[in-house]
Design a protein around this motif. Sequence first.
Motif, mmCIF file in Angstrom:
data_model
loop_
_atom_site.group_PDB
_atom_site.id
_atom_site.type_symbol
_atom_site.label_atom_id
_atom_site.label_comp_id
_atom_site.label_asym_id
_atom_site.label_seq_id
_atom_site.Cartn_x
_atom_site.Cartn_y
_atom_site.Cartn_z
ATOM 1 N N ILE A 127 -5.019 4.017 5.605
ATOM 2 C CA ILE A 127 -5.675 3.152 4.991
ATOM 3 C C ILE A 127 -5.930 1.812 5.826
ATOM 4 N N ARG A 131 -5.170 10.336 4.774
ATOM 5 C CA ARG A 131 -5.782 9.372 5.785
ATOM 6 C C ARG A 131 -5.105 7.864 5.449
ATOM 7 N N ASN A 182 -13.378 14.500 0.103
ATOM 8 C CA ASN A 182 -12.476 13.447 0.117
ATOM 9 C C ASN A 182 -11.097 13.949 0.283
ATOM 10 N N TRP A 234 -6.744 -1.704 5.661
ATOM 11 C CA TRP A 234 -7.005 -2.968 5.026
ATOM 12 C C TRP A 234 -7.486 -4.161 5.970
ATOM 13 N N TYR A 294 -2.975 9.020 -3.935
ATOM 14 C CA TYR A 294 -2.239 8.401 -2.518
ATOM 15 C C TYR A 294 -0.951 9.003 -2.571
ATOM 16 N N ALA A 328 -6.766 14.980 4.546
ATOM 17 C CA ALA A 328 -5.933 14.196 4.062
ATOM 18 C C ALA A 328 -4.543 14.353 4.698
ATOM 19 N N SER A 364 -9.453 -3.963 -3.974
ATOM 20 C CA SER A 364 -10.562 -2.863 -3.744
ATOM 21 C C SER A 364 -11.678 -3.158 -5.005
ATOM 22 N N GLY A 404 -1.052 6.540 2.291
ATOM 23 C CA GLY A 404 -2.196 7.354 2.767
ATOM 24 C C GLY A 404 -3.028 7.697 1.742
ATOM 25 N N ARG A 405 -4.319 7.794 1.807
ATOM 26 C CA ARG A 405 -5.217 8.420 0.858
ATOM 27 C C ARG A 405 -5.354 9.838 0.650
ATOM 28 N N PRO A 417 -9.632 -2.386 1.283
ATOM 29 C CA PRO A 417 -9.418 -1.184 2.036
ATOM 30 C C PRO A 417 -10.266 -0.329 2.178
ATOM 31 N N TYR A 418 -9.918 0.414 3.309
ATOM 32 C CA TYR A 418 -10.954 1.441 3.807
ATOM 33 C C TYR A 418 -10.215 2.666 4.067
ATOM 34 N N SER A 419 -10.607 3.957 3.553
ATOM 35 C CA SER A 419 -9.562 4.969 3.635
ATOM 36 C C SER A 419 -10.486 5.953 4.860
#
Length: 194
Positions: A25, A23, A17, A27, A179, A21, A91, A172-173, A40-42
């Motif tokens: 997000i 990444r 993960n 939402w 973050y 990077a 989340s 960003g994730r 939220p999805y990264s």
Amino acid sequence: MFYRPADGHGLPHNPFNAIVAPRPIGWISTRGPTGDNLAPYSFFNAVAYVPPQVMFASTGVKDSLTNIRATGVFAVNVVGAAQIAEMNASSAAVAPEVDEFALSKAERAECETIPCPRVANAPATLECRMTQIVELQGKGNFLVLGEVVGIHLRDECIRNGRFDVRIWQPVGRLGYRDYCTVSEVWELQRPGEG
């Protein structure tokens, strides 16, 4: 260090993960049989210009995926520095009937082209019609693709005719629980550009 993912990495935390990077997000807001959902999805990105298209990936059949299957639409709200607390609150793993807009205190507005809620103060929102859901390898991995059919931009985020990330500072994730926000921006010309 080299490792084969099938054999494991031997570290206390999975480095995968943190490799890709930062990444953006996505939402994701949806509306379904049990109400509105915001999560939220990264694993999210834009994938084509014409027509504009986006993707996000879900690990497991979550409320967002269930609602998109039922309605065929979703909205992608981008996350700026001012939305970090609301994004994080949304989340939480809660029951399908729990409204994450209310839970996170994110201000809700209606989309223009699709029957779906959006985050009113998001720097931008992409209204999307789902084009495909692809089941990926592994247990419970799904890729959701959508065509962007409407775009909201917050007026104060437009400067000199550009949607200016310096104003809204994208979040960003980075992996793990890390973050970042975009705080430094520069331009590069490609070789051969005048």
